[in-house]
Each structure stands twice: as structure tokens, then as C-alpha cells.
Write an enzyme that holds these catalytic residues in place. Structure first.
Site, PDB file in Angstrom:
ATOM      1  N   ASN A 131       0.803  -1.234   0.000  1.00 26.61           N
ATOM      2  CA  ASN A 131       0.000   0.000   0.000  1.00 26.61           C
ATOM      3  C   ASN A 131       0.835   1.283   0.000  1.00 26.61           C
ATOM      4  O   ASN A 131       0.393   2.304  -0.512  1.00 26.61           O
ATOM      5  CB  ASN A 131      -0.998  -0.014   1.164  1.00 26.61           C
ATOM      6  CG  ASN A 131      -0.326  -0.114   2.510  1.00 26.61           C
ATOM      7  OD1 ASN A 131       0.832  -0.505   2.609  1.00 26.61           O
ATOM      8  ND2 ASN A 131      -1.050   0.238   3.550  1.00 26.61           N
ATOM      9  N   GLU A 153     -10.746  -6.273   9.305  1.00 25.14           N
ATOM     10  CA  GLU A 153     -10.068  -5.271   8.472  1.00 25.14           C
ATOM     11  C   GLU A 153     -10.504  -5.480   7.020  1.00 25.14           C
ATOM     12  O   GLU A 153     -10.273  -6.557   6.449  1.00 25.14           O
ATOM     13  CB  GLU A 153      -8.553  -5.433   8.587  1.00 25.14           C
ATOM     14  CG  GLU A 153      -7.796  -4.362   7.818  1.00 25.14           C
ATOM     15  CD  GLU A 153      -6.281  -4.550   7.883  1.00 25.14           C
ATOM     16  OE1 GLU A 153      -5.804  -5.691   7.747  1.00 25.14           O
ATOM     17  OE2 GLU A 153      -5.580  -3.541   8.065  1.00 25.14           O
ATOM     18  N   SER A 172       0.109  -8.233   6.922  1.00 23.07           N
ATOM     19  CA  SER A 172      -1.087  -8.692   7.631  1.00 23.07           C
ATOM     20  C   SER A 172      -0.728  -9.433   8.926  1.00 23.07           C
ATOM     21  O   SER A 172       0.408  -9.896   9.095  1.00 23.07           O
ATOM     22  CB  SER A 172      -1.887  -9.618   6.720  1.00 23.07           C
ATOM     23  OG  SER A 172      -1.096 -10.751   6.422  1.00 23.07           O
ATOM     24  N   VAL A 173      -1.711  -9.591   9.789  1.00 25.25           N
ATOM     25  CA  VAL A 173      -1.489 -10.299  11.055  1.00 25.25           C
ATOM     26  C   VAL A 173      -1.083 -11.762  10.815  1.00 25.25           C
ATOM     27  O   VAL A 173      -0.093 -12.224  11.405  1.00 25.25           O
ATOM     28  CB  VAL A 173      -2.740 -10.201  11.967  1.00 25.25           C
ATOM     29  CG1 VAL A 173      -2.578 -11.061  13.199  1.00 25.25           C
ATOM     30  CG2 VAL A 173      -2.998  -8.748  12.357  1.00 25.25           C
ATOM     31  N   PRO A 174      -1.779 -12.503   9.933  1.00 28.96           N
ATOM     32  CA  PRO A 174      -1.371 -13.909   9.755  1.00 28.96           C
ATOM     33  C   PRO A 174       0.081 -14.053   9.297  1.00 28.96           C
ATOM     34  O   PRO A 174       0.805 -14.907   9.800  1.00 28.96           O
ATOM     35  CB  PRO A 174      -2.343 -14.434   8.681  1.00 28.96           C
ATOM     36  CG  PRO A 174      -3.513 -13.518   8.735  1.00 28.96           C
ATOM     37  CD  PRO A 174      -3.011 -12.182   9.170  1.00 28.96           C
ATOM     38  N   THR A 175       0.504 -13.210   8.345  1.00 33.77           N
ATOM     39  CA  THR A 175       1.902 -13.313   7.885  1.00 33.77           C
ATOM     40  C   THR A 175       2.851 -12.849   8.992  1.00 33.77           C
ATOM     41  O   THR A 175       3.919 -13.430   9.180  1.00 33.77           O
ATOM     42  CB  THR A 175       2.120 -12.479   6.600  1.00 33.77           C
ATOM     43  OG1 THR A 175       1.078 -12.760   5.683  1.00 33.77           O
ATOM     44  CG2 THR A 175       3.449 -12.819   5.946  1.00 33.77           C
ATOM     45  N   CYS A 214      -3.362   0.748   6.781  1.00 33.36           N
ATOM     46  CA  CYS A 214      -3.401  -0.064   8.006  1.00 33.36           C
ATOM     47  C   CYS A 214      -4.047   0.664   9.183  1.00 33.36           C
ATOM     48  O   CYS A 214      -4.762   0.072   9.974  1.00 33.36           O
ATOM     49  CB  CYS A 214      -1.982  -0.462   8.377  1.00 33.36           C
ATOM     50  SG  CYS A 214      -0.861   0.948   8.415  1.00 33.36           S
ATOM     51  N   GLU A 266       8.136   2.490  14.103  1.00 34.67           N
ATOM     52  CA  GLU A 266       8.840   3.130  12.994  1.00 34.67           C
ATOM     53  C   GLU A 266       8.713   4.629  13.197  1.00 34.67           C
ATOM     54  O   GLU A 266       7.789   5.105  13.853  1.00 34.67           O
ATOM     55  CB  GLU A 266       8.247   2.687  11.658  1.00 34.67           C
ATOM     56  CG  GLU A 266       8.463   1.195  11.464  1.00 34.67           C
ATOM     57  CD  GLU A 266       8.219   0.676  10.063  1.00 34.67           C
ATOM     58  OE1 GLU A 266       7.147   0.955   9.509  1.00 34.67           O
ATOM     59  OE2 GLU A 266       9.107  -0.029   9.543  1.00 34.67           O
ATOM     60  N   LYS A 311      12.622  -6.614   0.851  1.00 35.36           N
ATOM     61  CA  LYS A 311      11.759  -7.335  -0.086  1.00 35.36           C
ATOM     62  C   LYS A 311      10.416  -6.622  -0.176  1.00 35.36           C
ATOM     63  O   LYS A 311       9.630  -6.641   0.775  1.00 35.36           O
ATOM     64  CB  LYS A 311      11.520  -8.777   0.390  1.00 35.36           C
ATOM     65  CG  LYS A 311      10.836  -9.610  -0.697  1.00 35.36           C
ATOM     66  CD  LYS A 311      10.223 -10.878  -0.175  1.00 35.36           C
ATOM     67  CE  LYS A 311       8.856 -10.674   0.410  1.00 35.36           C
ATOM     68  NZ  LYS A 311       7.873 -10.118  -0.516  1.00 35.36           N
ATOM     69  N   GLU A 369       4.657  -4.428  11.978  1.00 35.15           N
ATOM     70  CA  GLU A 369       3.672  -3.379  11.675  1.00 35.15           C
ATOM     71  C   GLU A 369       2.517  -4.060  10.966  1.00 35.15           C
ATOM     72  O   GLU A 369       2.588  -4.328   9.766  1.00 35.15           O
ATOM     73  CB  GLU A 369       4.299  -2.301  10.770  1.00 35.15           C
ATOM     74  CG  GLU A 369       5.425  -1.508  11.412  1.00 35.15           C
ATOM     75  CD  GLU A 369       4.937  -0.494  12.437  1.00 35.15           C
ATOM     76  OE1 GLU A 369       3.706  -0.386  12.640  1.00 35.15           O
ATOM     77  OE2 GLU A 369       5.781   0.176  13.049  1.00 35.15           O
TER      78      GLU A 369
HETATM   79  N1  LIG Z   1       1.057  -1.386  10.531  1.00 37.06           N
HETATM   80  C1  LIG Z   1       1.563  -0.927   9.393  1.00 37.06           C
HETATM   81  O1  LIG Z   1       2.442  -0.075   9.382  1.00 37.06           O
HETATM   82  C2  LIG Z   1       1.057  -1.447   8.081  1.00 37.06           C
HETATM   83  C3  LIG Z   1       1.322  -0.720   6.920  1.00 37.06           C
HETATM   84  C4  LIG Z   1       0.849  -1.199   5.711  1.00 37.06           C
HETATM   85  C5  LIG Z   1       0.092  -2.366   5.645  1.00 37.06           C
HETATM   86  N2  LIG Z   1      -0.166  -3.051   6.790  1.00 37.06           N
HETATM   87  C6  LIG Z   1      -0.996  -4.268   6.738  1.00 37.06           C
HETATM   88  O2  LIG Z   1      -0.610  -5.079   5.650  1.00 37.06           O
HETATM   89  C7  LIG Z   1      -1.716  -5.818   5.153  1.00 37.06           C
HETATM   90  C8  LIG Z   1      -1.809  -5.646   3.652  1.00 37.06           C
HETATM   91  O3  LIG Z   1      -0.579  -5.889   3.070  1.00 37.06           O
HETATM   92  P1  LIG Z   1      -0.248  -7.266   2.320  1.00 37.06           P
HETATM   93  O4  LIG Z   1      -1.500  -7.813   1.713  1.00 37.06           O
HETATM   94  O5  LIG Z   1       0.926  -6.996   1.446  1.00 37.06           O
HETATM   95  O6  LIG Z   1       0.171  -8.215   3.542  1.00 37.06           O
HETATM   96  P2  LIG Z   1       0.791  -9.673   3.479  1.00 37.06           P
HETATM   97  O7  LIG Z   1       0.956 -10.118   4.873  1.00 37.06           O
HETATM   98  O8  LIG Z   1       0.044 -10.530   2.547  1.00 37.06           O
HETATM   99  O9  LIG Z   1       2.242  -9.464   2.807  1.00 37.06           O
HETATM  100  C9  LIG Z   1       3.186  -8.575   3.337  1.00 37.06           C
HETATM  101  C10 LIG Z   1       4.569  -8.971   2.865  1.00 37.06           C
HETATM  102  O10 LIG Z   1       4.913 -10.234   3.413  1.00 37.06           O
HETATM  103  C11 LIG Z   1       5.394 -11.087   2.386  1.00 37.06           C
HETATM  104  N3  LIG Z   1       5.122 -12.472   2.789  1.00 37.06           N
HETATM  105  C12 LIG Z   1       4.025 -13.208   2.530  1.00 37.06           C
HETATM  106  N4  LIG Z   1       4.141 -14.430   3.108  1.00 37.06           N
HETATM  107  C13 LIG Z   1       5.340 -14.440   3.773  1.00 37.06           C
HETATM  108  C14 LIG Z   1       6.014 -15.407   4.565  1.00 37.06           C
HETATM  109  N5  LIG Z   1       5.498 -16.606   4.798  1.00 37.06           N
HETATM  110  N6  LIG Z   1       7.214 -15.071   5.091  1.00 37.06           N
HETATM  111  C15 LIG Z   1       7.746 -13.852   4.882  1.00 37.06           C
HETATM  112  N7  LIG Z   1       7.159 -12.894   4.119  1.00 37.06           N
HETATM  113  C16 LIG Z   1       5.960 -13.190   3.577  1.00 37.06           C
HETATM  114  C17 LIG Z   1       4.654 -10.614   1.163  1.00 37.06           C
HETATM  115  O11 LIG Z   1       5.303 -11.042  -0.019  1.00 37.06           O
HETATM  116  C18 LIG Z   1       4.703  -9.118   1.357  1.00 37.06           C
HETATM  117  O12 LIG Z   1       5.954  -8.594   0.968  1.00 37.06           O
HETATM  118  C19 LIG Z   1      -2.923  -5.246   5.866  1.00 37.06           C
HETATM  119  O13 LIG Z   1      -3.302  -6.107   6.909  1.00 37.06           O
HETATM  120  C20 LIG Z   1      -2.420  -3.932   6.435  1.00 37.06           C
HETATM  121  O14 LIG Z   1      -3.109  -3.487   7.550  1.00 37.06           O
HETATM  122  C21 LIG Z   1       0.317  -2.624   7.999  1.00 37.06           C
HETATM  123  C1  LIG Z   2       1.030   7.613   6.017  1.00 41.13           C
HETATM  124  N1  LIG Z   2      -0.132   6.980   6.634  1.00 41.13           N
HETATM  125  C2  LIG Z   2      -1.343   7.459   5.981  1.00 41.13           C
HETATM  126  C3  LIG Z   2      -0.216   7.343   8.050  1.00 41.13           C
HETATM  127  C4  LIG Z   2      -0.079   5.526   6.445  1.00 41.13           C
HETATM  128  C5  LIG Z   2       1.050   4.819   7.120  1.00 41.13           C
HETATM  129  C6  LIG Z   2       1.236   3.399   6.622  1.00 41.13           C
HETATM  130  C7  LIG Z   2       0.052   2.524   6.796  1.00 41.13           C
HETATM  131  O1  LIG Z   2      -0.442   1.787   5.965  1.00 41.13           O
END
Ligand SMILES: NC(=O)c1ccc[n+]([C@@H]2O[C@H](COP(=O)([O-])OP(=O)(O)OC[C@H]3O[C@@H](n4cnc5c(N)ncnc54)[C@H](O)[C@@H]3O)[C@@H](O)[C@H]2O)c1
Ligand SMILES: C[N+](C)(C)CCCC=O
Length: 467
Positions: free
Chosen positions: A130, A364, A206-209, A261, A441, A153, A227
Site C-alpha cells: 500500500n 479489516e 497482515s497479522v497472519p503473515t 493499516c 517506525e 523485499k 507493523e
Molecule cells: N502497521 C503498518 O504499518 C502497516 C502498513 C501497511 C500495511 N499493513 C498491513 O498489511 C496488510 C496488507 O498488506 P499485504 O497484503 O501486502 O500483507 P501480506 O501479509 O500478505 O504481505 C506482506 C509482505 O509479506 C510477504 N510475505 C508473505 N508471506 C510471507 C512469509 N510466509 N514469510 C515472509 N514474508 C511473507 C509478502 O510477499 C509481502 O511482501 C494489511 O493487513 C495492512 O493493515 C500494515
Molecule cells: C502515512 N499513513 C497514511 C499514516 C499511512 C502509514 C502506513 C500505513 O499503511
């Protein structure tokens, strides 16, 4: 070195990165950006080729932003802000690099100790799709400032702009290998998390990853920053400035097509002002211009891909089945421009008649869907706001300053915005409570997550011997 990186951002040097097949390229390999002088900044969707000419600071800003739009689908207006936040982050940690310091501790008998802040070694950064460029900067800037190397990555859905950052660092004189980009998905991420020479993993996703990353890192006793996702509450009291509260609700829900997020997707509105709030928020949501993200006038671009669009639309259908009322949007949007008809656009959605037990309120969605919920009292709303496993962010709109700080204290979230939402100056720490993760961060505190403390104890007299 940090200064050299900054010098490159505003510099007038030229260079190019060539990306072949941006959705699949360089899977699992180290990226070596090619230096090609005088190439045009073009993207060829037919072949997937992308050429990028680095120019002056402001030309670069525009070109990186344009690439980020192609990478992610967000509007150019937002992408420009993302690039600004990224260079501000690099500038900030460049400044902090020279200020890293330990502590001097005086001990009895003239002995003393001091602490040194030392690098961890090789850090891995794994990014979500994102905020591709911004996430790469948020992770690499503090990592490099603390003397680490970083292997980054990006998400396989947005592989392009992290490579641009690598190119910028390279131009600045960062030695080969200090910031590397590897491409790929789960398999590549797993290799990185399990690699014995990796000291730390900073993960955004994401939380699961995140759980998998933590598990793999635990086996190697690696430090982790997580994060993760969120389902943040935004609480609007009747004594707020309604105009600002409506603006805040839009900022809390519709940036980057709602794929943020920390979005405040559970909008709790005190019953007394619900009709006025809904009227205004719906009017403004309907006015959001969805379409070609490269146009300055566009305010909402395309979602990341077809499966994700379908998932978000599915949440809206499910919300309707569970009794929510769609006040606007929530449908696939087909722009009139023929070249965009197959794009993954949707109209931003406001859901009314929501209850806390509905899926749209609990999970979410990661799309442009705002769920509005009525409340009566402060005590009640804080309890409902905290009734989630997530804890990334929160917000409160009120003119009552005591209430604002009391609510901020009682909300279980890593950030609470008072009378605003989704602003993230680099000086301010960002990160979650509960299942939204840990570590931070941005801000000075992040130095602690990319360094380790060595204690040096100095004897000035004789050794006391018990034997
Ligand atoms: N808290 C934050 O700062 C923040 C910011 C942006 C997005 N997010 C969260 O991210 C999610 C959306 O992003 P997404 O769909 O890319 O998430 P995702 O968990 O599917 O993937 C995130 C990253 O992890 C990698 N990945 C996938 N499986 C892996 C594994 N087994 N081991 C290591 N790496 C692996 C993916 O290739 C990708 O680079 C949402 O839940 C969002 O809330 C959080
Ligand atoms: C810059 N924002 C809008 C606070 C987003 C931070 C990263 C979250 O996805």
C-alpha cells in the site's frame, strides 16, 4: 554516508532503472539497477518494461511519484506526498545518525562504565503493497543510520519503486550490498526470515503473515518489528467542530483507496449529531473523483488487484446481508475513459445502521468502506472502541480538552489522533498495540529497534579477588 544520500535526492545526476516484467521480475535475486544515461521515463504496459530517468530533485519527485502510481494505483496527489514523507524520513535519520550516543555511568572507586549503541548487522525489511516507496524508506533509513545493512523485499504486487530507492542510495555512494532489494513473495520472505546471518526482521503486512515472520525469527532469536493490520476507531463527540470531524473521517477512511493499516474504519458518532454528520460525510464521499490516478484532479485511484477488489466488494455485500445500509458507493466503478474500463476501481462507501457484531465492523476490510456506529456516552464508546484484537490507531474529535486526553489515555492503540487523523510526521513514532504488532517506525525511538547496546565496564584500581 547519510549526507551523501541526501545529496543525491536534490542532485541533478541522471541514471535509470530498467524493470522487466514488474509483477514478477528478479524473483529472489539481488537487484542490480542498470545505469543508462538519457533514457526516457516511460512505462510500457504491453511488455512490462519501465525506464526511469533520474533528474533534478523535483523532477525526480514527480517521476518517482508517477512510478508509484503505476506500481500501486493510488492518485498522483497522494503519491507525491508519499515521496515527500520518504525523503523527510531519510533526512531525519541522517540527522540522528550523528547523534547516536551512549551513557556514562560513574561507579565506586573511580571505576566507570559506558554504553555504546552498535549496529545489529544485516536487517531484513519486508514490505506491504500500500505504501511501497514509503515503507522501503521507513525501514531502510533508520537501519542504515544505525550502521546496519538492509535487504529489502517489497510486495510482489508492487516491486518497482523500492528499486528506485536502491538506485538513489547507490548514486549517493552507499557501498554495494548495504541496501539490496530482492523480489519475490512468501518463499523469498521465508528464506530471508530463516537466514542465519540475518539479525533482525522488520515486517509490514497482515497479522497472519506477521505471526509466521515472528515464529521464524524466534527460531533464530532474531529481533522483530511487526507493523500489522488494524480496525481503528474514530470517535466523534457532539461537541466537536463538525466540519473538521467530517474531514477527519474522510482522511481516516479513503486515502490510498482505503488500503491503509491505521484507517479509522469504525466511525463512532454521538447520537445527537448523527443526522448532520451523515448528511455531510455522504455528500463529500459522493464528490470524491474516482478514476485515472495519474490525473491531478483524481482523488481516488484503483485498488491493488482484482481479487482484492472482489474481496472488498464482498465485505459490502455481506454487510448488507447483516443489516447495514449503504448510504453511498460500495460498487465497482467503471470510468468513461476506454483505457481504464478494466481497472479495479470502486466507489467509496459509507455504511450506516452498523452494529459492533457485524463482519464489516470487526474485520479489516482494507478498502474504501467506512462503517458508522452511533453511541451515547464516553464510557460506553471507549469500551466498544477497545473491543477488538487490533490496536494500531485511534482518533477522537471533541472541543473538550480534558475529555480528549482522557479518551486518548483509555484507548488501547499505538497512536491516538486528537482532532485530526492519518497524519504521520517522521518525528513521531508509529506502531501498534495488541495484534497490530510491536516495535516502532519513525521518531527517535526507532533507533532502539535497529541497534543494540554494549556496556563497557572500566576498572581504575585493583581487582577485588574472592579466591
Ligand atoms: N502497521 C503498518 O504499518 C502497516 C502498513 C501497511 C500495511 N499493513 C498491513 O498489511 C496488510 C496488507 O498488506 P499485504 O497484503 O501486502 O500483507 P501480506 O501479509 O500478505 O504481505 C506482506 C509482505 O509479506 C510477504 N510475505 C508473505 N508471506 C510471507 C512469509 N510466509 N514469510 C515472509 N514474508 C511473507 C509478502 O510477499 C509481502 O511482501 C494489511 O493487513 C495492512 O493493515 C500494515
Ligand atoms: C502515512 N499513513 C497514511 C499514516 C499511512 C502509514 C502506513 C500505513 O499503511
Amino acid at each position: 554516508m547519510a549526507q551523501a544520500i541526501l545529496d543525491v535526492m536534490p542532485g541533478a545526476s541522471t541514471g535509470t532503472v530498467q524493470v522487466s516484467d514488474p509483477l514478477n521480475f528478479w524473483a529472489g535475486k539481488r537487484v542490480e539497477p542498470r545505469q543508462q544515461k538519457n533514457a526516457e521515463p516511460v512505462f510500457e504496459p504491453a511488455t512490462g518494461d519501465c525506464f526511469f530517468l533520474l533528474g533534478s530533485r523535483w523532477e525526480k519527485r514527480e517521476k518517482i511519484a508517477k512510478l508509484e502510481v503505476i506500481n500501486n494505483g493510488k492518485s498522483i496527489t497522494e503519491a507525491l506526498v508519499d515521496i515527500d514523507i520518504a525523503w523527510q524520513c531519510i533526512e531525519y535519520y541522517a540527522g540522528l545518525a550523528g547523534a547516536l550516543a551512549g551513557q556514562h555511568v560513574q561507579l565506586p572507586g573511580g571505576a566507570f562504565a559506558y554504553t555504546r549503541r552498535e549496529p545489529l548487522g544485516v536487517c531484513v525489511g519486508i514490505g506491504a503493497w500500500n505504501y511501497p516507496f514509503q515503507i522501503a524508506a521507513w525501514k531502510s533509513a533508520p537501519a542504515l543510520a544505525c550502521g546496519n545493512a538492509m535487504v529489502f523485499k517489497p510486495s510482489p504486487f508492487t516491486p518497482v519503486t523500492a528499486v528506485i530507492l536502491a538506485e538513489i542510495y547507490k548514486e549517493a555512494g552507499v557501498p554495494d550490498g548495504l541496501f539490496c532489494v530482492v523480489q519475490g513473495g512468501a518463499e523469498t520472505g521465508t528464506i530471508l526470515c530463516q537466514h542465519p546471518k540475518v539479525a533482525k526482521v522488520s515486517f509490514t503486512g497482515s497479522v497472519p503473515t506477521g505471526k509466521k515472520v515472528m515464529e521464524m525469527s524466534a527460531k533464530g532469536v532474531k529481533q522483530v518489528t511487526l507493523e500489522l493490520g488494524g480496525k481503528s476507531p474514530l470517535i466523534i463527540f457532539k461537541d466537536c467542530d463538525l466540519e473538521n470531524a467530517v474531514r477527519g473521517a474522510l482522511m481516516a477512511n479513503f486515502l490510498t483507496q482505503g488500503q491503509v493499516c491505521c484507517n479509522g474504519t469504525r466511525v463512532f458518532v454521538q447520537k445527537d449529531i448523527m443526522p448532520q454528520f451523515l448528511e455531510e460525510v455522504v455528500k463529500r464521499t459522493k464528490a470524491i473523483l474516482v478514476g485515472d490516478p495519474l490525473l491531478d484532479s483524481t482523488r481516488m485511484g484503483a485498488l491493488i488487484n482484482k481479487p482484492h477488489l472482489e474481496k472488498v466488494l464482498g465485505f459490502v455485500s455481506q454487510a448488507k446481508l447483516q443489516g447495514a445500509r449503504v448510504l453511498c458507493g460500495g460498487e465497482r466503478f467503471v470510468p468513461s475513459d476506454p483505457k481504464l474500463v478494466n481497472g479495479y476501481f470502486m466507489s467509496p462507501c459509507v455504511l450506516d445502521n452498523c452494529r459492533d457484531d457485524m463482519t464489516c465492523v470487526k474485520e479489516e476490510i482494507f478498502g474504501p468502506v467506512m462503517s458508522v456506529l452511533p453511541f451515547d456516552t464516553e464510557e460506553e464508546v471507549v469500551q466498544r472502541a477497545n473491543n477488538t484484537t487490533f490496536g494500531l490507531a485511534s482518533g477522537v474529535f471533541t472541543r473538550d480538552i480534558s475529555r480528549a486526553h482522557r479518551v486518548a489515555e483509555n484507548l488501547e492503540a499505538g497512536t491516538c489522533f486528537i482532532n485530526n487523523y492519518n497524519i504521520s510526521p517522521v518525528e513521531v513514532p508509529f506502531g501498534g498495540y495488541k495484534m497490530s504488532g510491536f516495535g516502532r517506525e519513525n521518531g527517535q525511538v526507532t533507533i532502539e529497534y535497529y541497534s543494540q547496546l554494549k556496556t563497557v565496564v572500566v576498572e581504575m584500581g585493583d581487582v577485588d579477588n574472592y579466591f
